[in-house]
Design a protein around this motif. Structure first.
Motif, short mmCIF file in Angstrom:
data_model
loop_
_atom_site.label_atom_id
_atom_site.label_comp_id
_atom_site.label_asym_id
_atom_site.label_seq_id
_atom_site.Cartn_x
_atom_site.Cartn_y
_atom_site.Cartn_z
N GLY A 154 -24.31 -7.46 0.86
CA GLY A 154 -23.36 -6.66 0.10
C GLY A 154 -22.02 -7.30 -0.17
O GLY A 154 -21.13 -6.65 -0.74
N ALA A 155 -21.82 -8.55 0.23
CA ALA A 155 -20.54 -9.20 -0.01
C ALA A 155 -20.31 -9.36 -1.51
O ALA A 155 -21.17 -9.85 -2.23
CB ALA A 155 -20.49 -10.56 0.68
N GLU A 196 -15.74 -5.99 14.43
CA GLU A 196 -15.55 -5.96 12.98
C GLU A 196 -16.12 -4.72 12.32
O GLU A 196 -15.70 -4.34 11.22
CB GLU A 196 -16.15 -7.21 12.35
CG GLU A 196 -15.48 -8.52 12.73
CD GLU A 196 -16.00 -9.11 14.04
OE1 GLU A 196 -15.52 -10.19 14.42
OE2 GLU A 196 -16.89 -8.48 14.67
N VAL A 197 -17.09 -4.07 12.96
CA VAL A 197 -17.63 -2.84 12.38
C VAL A 197 -16.57 -1.75 12.38
O VAL A 197 -16.42 -1.00 11.40
CB VAL A 197 -18.89 -2.38 13.14
CG1 VAL A 197 -19.37 -1.02 12.64
CG2 VAL A 197 -20.01 -3.42 12.99
N ALA A 198 -15.80 -1.66 13.47
CA ALA A 198 -14.70 -0.69 13.52
C ALA A 198 -13.65 -1.01 12.47
O ALA A 198 -13.11 -0.11 11.81
CB ALA A 198 -14.07 -0.68 14.92
N VAL A 199 -13.34 -2.28 12.30
CA VAL A 199 -12.35 -2.70 11.29
C VAL A 199 -12.85 -2.33 9.90
O VAL A 199 -12.09 -1.83 9.06
CB VAL A 199 -12.07 -4.21 11.39
CG1 VAL A 199 -11.09 -4.63 10.32
CG2 VAL A 199 -11.55 -4.58 12.77
N ALA A 200 -14.13 -2.55 9.65
CA ALA A 200 -14.71 -2.23 8.34
C ALA A 200 -14.64 -0.74 8.06
O ALA A 200 -14.34 -0.32 6.93
CB ALA A 200 -16.15 -2.73 8.27
N MET A 247 -12.09 -5.96 2.92
CA MET A 247 -12.06 -6.70 4.18
C MET A 247 -12.73 -8.05 4.03
O MET A 247 -13.81 -8.16 3.44
CB MET A 247 -12.78 -5.90 5.27
CG MET A 247 -13.00 -6.65 6.57
SD MET A 247 -14.00 -5.67 7.73
CE MET A 247 -14.16 -6.82 9.10
N GLY A 248 -12.08 -9.08 4.55
CA GLY A 248 -12.71 -10.38 4.66
C GLY A 248 -13.39 -10.49 6.01
O GLY A 248 -12.75 -10.24 7.05
N ALA A 280 -23.03 -2.59 5.92
CA ALA A 280 -23.62 -1.24 5.90
C ALA A 280 -22.55 -0.15 5.89
O ALA A 280 -22.84 0.99 5.49
CB ALA A 280 -24.55 -1.06 7.09
N VAL A 281 -21.32 -0.47 6.33
CA VAL A 281 -20.28 0.57 6.41
C VAL A 281 -19.12 0.31 5.44
O VAL A 281 -18.21 1.13 5.35
CB VAL A 281 -19.72 0.69 7.85
CG1 VAL A 281 -20.83 1.07 8.81
CG2 VAL A 281 -19.04 -0.60 8.30
#
Length: 392
Positions: free
Chosen positions: A151-152, A93-97, A107-108, A122-123
């Motif tokens: 951060g959501a 999910e970090v790559a997706v973000a 992004m959900g 963070a990203v």
């Protein structure tokens, strides 16, 4: 442009590359719908029944795809839908973000994600956190507050799930944990996909079957099946439960999984600021109609009282435009970006988002629309009997 080694021009090509690069069991976990796959297939084929009505002159030289969803300004009406444990790439999910941030969209993040919400937050600034009704009220609220602290900006509550795991073509083996027995069972599949194995070896990790976002950050994450068991044992929420959670969360609040106008009206009464017309990608109750068939009735039921997002079957930019013309504020994508990540990691997710951006812009050019906010039902030919009864 034609597909190249580093670029694919369609989501279908991303899927073909994902199939070549993923172990069979991992790939099947991405594509499988419930039971006979009737709903999953209808999610896609229903878009083919809708036709566009193009113009040929006075077409807009530029098109503005930007909009706002759940308080987030986004560059195009395509959001990342929350999906569970991602074993398709080590960066998960970090790559997706990162790809979503680069594309200027939101992004959900699933409560069943493989990466902690703090790492994803963070990203990506435009982060929405998704949870199921799992555990006690206090546990659900603590989960949401942890996401807020990371951060959501919005909360998504997903309700379209009846725990049907039957697949007419067989369900892939998913281990409780990656012990010696599980690795031995998967070894023949992985051996046929050396690039997949290489990715994980280079990352010095193995696919993680834990779900780190369900409890406190410092707690040991439960396994996927441990969390799934707790979810199955939690009584389904009432509308009063949803109204309570909405009252605790003072930011944008989406109820995901609605297909009926009466449920849409109840979502308004519960205080939701957005809803997602969704059937869980065909992974919920098979024979549920395609999401796009349900969209007009839901939009008609709620008017402008809240934002309506469509989730299910998006494969082309023209699909995005069709959904917006029928009243959606934006769409969410799931399998499409997972195939992109399986094909080429973060770059593959970026590739999929760009395919949809370009396709939507091209379709709007043909329709003579300079902004997504100009799209209307007049741009689409809807066959008789396509949309569901608006009253039900």
């Amino acid at each position: 442009m034609a597909s190249t080694r580093t670029w694919f021009e369609t989501v279908a090509e991303a899927q073909r590359r994902a199939k070549r690069r993923l172990p069979r069991g991992v790939y099947l976990a991405l594509v499988a719908g419930a039971e006979a796959g009737v709903t999953m297939n209808d999610n896609i084929s229903a878009f083919d029944e809708l036709k566009v009505r193009p113009h040929i002159a006075d077409l807009p030289p530029t098109r503005d795809l930007s909009t706002t969803v759940m308080g987030q300004d986004i560059s195009m009406p395509v959001l990342i839908s929350p999906t569970g444990v991602q074993a398709v790439h080590p960066d998960g999910e970090v790559a997706v973000a990162r790809a979503a941030a680069a594309a200027g969209t939101a992004m959900g993040l699933s409560a069943f994600a493989s990466k902690p919400v703090e790492e994803v937050g963070a990203v990506l600034d435009k982060l929405l956190f998704q949870t199921y009704w799992l555990g006690s009220r206090d546990e659900i609220l603590a989960r949401a507050e942890r996401a807020r602290a990371a951060g959501a900006k919005g909360l998504i509550v997903t309700l379209d799930w009846v725990f049907d795991s039957r697949r007419d073509w067989g369900s892939p083996y998913i281990p409780e944990r990656l012990d010696v027995k599980a690795m031995a069972r998967y070894a023949p599949q992985v051996a046929l996909r050396p690039a997949y194995l290489g990715r994980w070896l280079r990352s010095r990790s193995l696919p993680d079957l834990g779900v780190p976002n369900l409890g406190p950050r410092e707690a040991t994450p439960p396994t996927f099946f441990g969390a799934y068991g707790q979810w199955m044992g939690t009584p389904p929420p009432t509308w009063a439960d949803l109204a309570w959670l909405r009252a605790q969360w003072d930011g944008p609040f989406m109820i995901k999984g609605i297909t009926r106008p009466d449920d849409a009206r109840r979502a308004v009464d519960a205080g939701a600021s957005a809803l997602s017309v969704s059937n869980h990608g065909g992974n919920n109750l098979d024979s549920t109609p395609a999401s796009i068939r349900c969209l007009p009735g839901v939009v008609d039921a709620v008017g402008d009282q809240l934002e309506v997002v469509l989730d299910g079957g998006i494969r082309r930019g023209s699909d995005v435009v069709k959904a917006l013309a029928l009243g959606a504020r934006a769409v969410m994508i799931g399998r499409a970006y997972l195939w992109g990540m399986a094909a080429a990691g973060e770059r593959g997710v970026t590739n999929v988002l760009e395919i949809l951006r370009q396709g939507a812009s091209e379709t709007m050019l043909g329709l003579g629309r300079s902004s997504v906010h100009e799209l209307s039902p007049d741009d689409i030919i809807v066959p008789a009997g396509f949309a569901l009864d608006h009253k039900g």
